[in-house]
Design an enzyme around this catalytic site. Structure first.
Site, PDB file in Angstrom:
ATOM      1  N   ASP A 345      16.834  16.543 -12.514  1.00  0.00           N
ATOM      2  CA  ASP A 345      17.497  15.467 -12.901  1.00  0.00           C
ATOM      3  C   ASP A 345      17.592  15.389 -14.249  1.00  0.00           C
ATOM      4  O   ASP A 345      17.160  16.281 -14.902  1.00  0.00           O
ATOM      5  CB  ASP A 345      16.911  14.213 -12.359  1.00  0.00           C
ATOM      6  N   THR A 347      17.382  12.244 -16.583  1.00  0.00           N
ATOM      7  CA  THR A 347      16.346  11.319 -17.375  1.00  0.00           C
ATOM      8  C   THR A 347      14.920  11.514 -16.961  1.00  0.00           C
ATOM      9  O   THR A 347      14.639  11.652 -15.791  1.00  0.00           O
ATOM     10  CB  THR A 347      16.915   9.999 -16.746  1.00  0.00           C
ATOM     11  N   ASP A 607      11.158  13.009  -9.749  1.00  0.00           N
ATOM     12  CA  ASP A 607      10.265  12.357 -10.213  1.00  0.00           C
ATOM     13  C   ASP A 607      10.048  10.710  -9.152  1.00  0.00           C
ATOM     14  O   ASP A 607       9.304  10.255  -9.210  1.00  0.00           O
ATOM     15  CB  ASP A 607      10.099  11.892 -11.506  1.00  0.00           C
TER      16      ASP A 607
END
Length: 865
Positions: A345, A347, A607
């Site tokens: 990912d 961010t 996450d």
């Protein structure tokens, strides 16, 4: 309002709704923004339940106990074989011929020590990684370990939290739970007061509280979760391949052993069973036959292969632990060596975890609200008509009533607080918690001007035709994160919400690219590993970050909503691009599956709760330590310090482990093959076996045994490929056959028609076999560095020492007094070395041509449309 529902920075890829819109959004759920006041259990009530044993007595980590580790290393199939052979030598003597049992004892002790070290490392890291649920005790919310939860406990959960015990919902703030890990159903389940929740599920939207009704091993998924996280060395191509080879060897032991016994006892066509005792040993044909059989079978058994495999895995765990990388499943280390695609990912992985509110664009009349940059003055501290719904006042209200903010909402709250903006005293009337399916969140307020419902999310989701969406895309192309604040025409808890959205303002968030992200991507490029950025942000924003990092193909970002539904076409498109935006959790999973279907080995980093499905689908799931408990629980690896830059070390460690084990396997199987060749020919010719067990111990130690320990732990950056068994046998079988034939040739030449050898004959065969197999060791040890040269030189020195010193000659029964036999052994070894080298060169060239043809076929594959 819960714009994403996760705590900072547990799911930074959920920007309060800045991900793709689903095709069929689930209806939002009404609930108060704050949980009710409730006391929970008192400390005395907790103590009573602990004393009664009504606790959540599930182990932190289902690692093997010390007793299990000892049993697992002592009671093995190889140790059983060696024990039987040692028992034979213990009866017939002499003690030197039982030396091979000492090697097994040392190997077993080393294996136990290394696995205990790995267990200690794993258990320490597992405690750091363990989830700490929130419980209500005496009116306060506190964090405890999962093992400290007792029956009737009141637990509070938010987005990304895993439900660790079964219970009944007592309060729901838009609570939605994903039970796919238990039931296989991917659609989230809305939970209202009175509904049950099951351990093993996780929260995907909203917040809530529930009372624990089943704890410990009585909980629904406790046994499943315990079994899923068990410390294991199985279920890998590497270990299954080794076990398959060991099975073949086991089947071969019996006929070869029987052939040797028969041929030794019936040499010359008559039976000789006279026995005598001399020098602490039993002598005679039967004893000599048994010694020859033991010498052959001991060399056939690759006694160090299983040990070194276990050690390589254990040392890999320990090394990765130094970089704060928790290995939750040991086969993951092997999988790392095969990874050729990394999906990540944006961010919190490629960019810094925290974000900063840059500015607020009032779409009704220019910049307003003064973010930290100080732009705009229309709504400064205390400005505006009392109760007027200006953008900053609305955002302040949303932030104030967000019980569990994510990184984006936290950045907005911090920016408003820095600007001195206070939340108005508005009463919440409705709530729509953020979920990865809807990609927006909202809250209704009762204001002096009446009831108004507000939504916060991606502009191209909430108002795709409005000019605000184009402006958001323009800003996103600069690498910024942009959220749209809008007024909903429907109550946010309406099943058809948000309805028509009136854009009010764009909230611009600044995110900084990690300093170590570019070097990490450069490493992967050098190693032939493709990187795919898979994010819920606008595709232009994802492409901007990729371009800043120099990622090839990032200048062609793809909106995941435009990807084809057909799995084959989807895999082609994903393989051909590197930056993807507006990716839903289900789409992430489909993209990973598409890459795997095309033959790639995929590592997925994530996450948040929106990454769980993809983490489970990937070959290797890598979770961030600060991520949601749900993502950490399903991943094979956890980066406890959240550093994406650790991944190169992780991949390198995987390559080191599997590459070195493959080398070691080639050495041990070469030994097995040449022993089988020698034993078969000697048995058919009905001559004495040329070695005693002590000779086999010496040869095995200096050629493969000692060097393999060093090679198993050496650096290795080769990309691992499927076909471990076939590739290992390509070297071991021809090399072993040539070495075995060379040893038999020397033996027959020096034997001169006799059937029983003397020590000089045995010594000549030892020289041939050691010289030949040391050359095989040199071939396997490429590329050469100084310590490998020293290692091989040391082994030659040890062999020479055993031959020239009186103690060595006595202990190993060697005789170097006949130069002609020694030269015969060296000459045959030289010829064998030449043959092995030619075979190796031809095989390498054939492999290179095969790989070139395969690469050419891939190049001719039609490009995706």
């Amino acid at each position: 309002m819960s714009s994403a529902g996760a705590r900072v920075p547990e799911n930074p890829d959920r920007p309060g709704g800045a991900e793709a819109a689903p095709e069929r959004p689930s209806p939002p759920v009404t609930g108060p923004s704050r949980p009710p006041e409730e006391p929970g259990l008192t400390l005395s009530q907790v103590a009573e339940r602990v004393a009664a044993g009504r606790t959540n007595d599930v182990p932190v980590r289902a690692s093997r106990t010390v007793a299990q580790i000892i049993r697992g290393n002592v009671f093995t199939r190889i140790n059983a074989m060696i024990a039987v052979l040692f028992a034979i030598i213990a009866v017939i003597g002499p003690v030197q011929d039982g030396l091979f049992a000492m090697v097994i004892l040392i190997n077993t002790l080393i294996g136990i020590v290394q696995e205990l070290r790995a267990k200690r490392t794993l258990d320490k890291l597992a405690i750091v990684n363990a989830a700490r649920p929130r419980v209500v005790r005496e009116g306060a919310v506190v964090r405890v370990s999962a093992q400290e939860i007792v029956l009737d406990e009141v637990l509070e959960v938010g987005v990304g939290d895993q439900i660790v015990v079964d219970g009944t919902v007592t309060w729901s703030g838009g609570l939605e739970v994903d039970e796919s890990l238990l039931t296989g159903e991917a659609d989230p389940v809305v939970k209202k007061p009175g509904d049950t929740v099951m351990s093993g599920s996780f929260v995907v939207a909203g917040t809530g509280r529930f009372s624990a009704t089943k704890v410990g091993r009585h909980a629904y998924a406790a046994r499943l979760a315990e079994e899923a996280s068990r410390f294991s060395l199985v279920h890998s191509e590497l270990r299954s391949g080794i076990n398959r080879i060991l099975t073949w060897i086991t089947y071969a032991l019996f006929p070869i052993g029987g052939l040797l016994i028969y041929s030794q006892l019936f040499m010359g066509g008559h039976v000789t069973l006279d026995e005598g005792t001399a020098g602490g040993q039993i002598s005679g044909p039967l004893a000599d036959a048994l010694r020859g059989m033991v010498a052959a079978l001991v060399s056939m058994i690759p006694e160090g292969l299983i040990l070194l495999t276990s050690i390589a895995f254990a040392v890999g765990v320990i090394r990765l632990g130094r970089y704060q990388c928790l290995v939750q499943e040991l086969p993951a280390i092997e999988g790392l060596a095969r990874v050729d695609v990394v999906c990540t990912d944006k961010t919190g992985t490629l960019t810094e975890v925290g974000m900063k509110m840059a500015r607020i664009h009032d779409l009704g009349g220019g910049p307003a609200g003064g973010g930290p940059t100080g732009e705009g003055t229309a709504d400064g501290p205390g400005n505006g008509t009392a109760g007027s719904p200006t953008p900053t006042r609305v955002l302040a209200a949303l932030a104030a009533h967000d019980h569990d903010p994510n990184a984006s909402m936290a950045a907005i709250a911090q920016g408003l607080e820095a600007g001195g903006h206070r939340a108005p005293d508005w009463e919440p009337t409705a709530q729509a918690a953020f979920s990865s399916a809807r990609k927006w969140s909202g809250m209704g307020f009762r204001t002096p001007q009446g009831d108004v419902d507000w939504v916060l999310g991606a502009a191209d989701v909430l108002a795709p035709e409005h000019p605000a969406a184009a402006e958001a895309a323009r800003l996103g192309a600069q690498g910024l994160r942009v959220l749209l604040l809008g007024r909903s025409s429907l109550r946010v808890d309406d099943p058809q919400a948000p309805g028509e959205v009136e854009p009010v303002a764009l909230v611009v968030l600044d995110q900084k690219v990690r300093a170590d992200a570019a070097p990490t991507l450069d490493y992967f490029a050098e190693q032939g590993v493709d990187v795919k950025i898979v994010s819920g942000d606008h595709a232009a924003s994802v492409g901007a970050v990729g371009r800043e990092l120099g990622l090839p193909g990032a200048d062609r970002p793809v909106d995941a909503r435009e990807l084809p539904e057909d799995p084959a076409q989807l895999g082609l498109r994903v393989d051909d691009h590197s930056a993807f935006g507006r990716v839903t959790p289900e789409r992430k999973r489909d993209m990973v599956k598409g890459l795997r279907d095309r033959g790639h080995t995929v590592a997925m980093t994530g996450d948040g709760v929106n990454d769980v499905l993809a983490l489970k689908e990937a070959d290797i799931g890598v979770a961030m330590g600060s991520g949601s408990p749900a993502s950490r629980s399903v991943a094979q690896l956890v980066l406890l310090d959240d550093r994406f830059a650790v991944l190169p070390r992780v991949v390198a460690e995987g390559r080191r482990v599997i590459g070195n084990i493959e080398r070691v396997a080639s050495l041990f199987l070469t030994k097995t093959v040449y022993t089988m060749v020698m034993a078969t020919i000697v048995g058919l010719l009905a001559v004495s076996y040329p070695f005693f067990p002590r000779h086999a111990t010496l040869i095995n130690a200096v050629t493969f045994g000692i060097p393999s320990f060093f090679l198993a732990l050496a650096p290795n950056t080769d990309i691992a490929r499927p076909g471990f068994v076939a590739r290992t046998l390509r070297l071991a079988v021809p090399s072993g056959m040539v070495a075995g034939l060379a040893a038999v040739t020397t033996y027959l030449l020096v034997l001169g028609g006799r059937t029983v050898p003397d020590p000089a004959d045995r010594t000549a065969v030892v020289i041939t076999l050691c010289t030949t197999t040391l050359w095989v060791l040199l071939l396997v040890a490429k590329p050469y560095v100084w310590w490998k040269v020293v290692l091989v030189g040391s082994m030659v020195g040890l062999l020479t020492l055993a031959m020239v010193t009186p103690v060595g000659r006595w202990f190993f029964d060697l005789d170097v007094s006949d130069p002609a036999k020694l030269l015969t052994g060296l000459a045959v070894a030289g010829a064998a070395i030449a043959v092995i080298t030619v075979i190796r060169v031809v095989d390498d060239r054939a492999m290179a041509r095969a790989e070139a043809r395969a690469a050419g076929e891939e190049d001719r594959e039609p490009a995706p449309v």
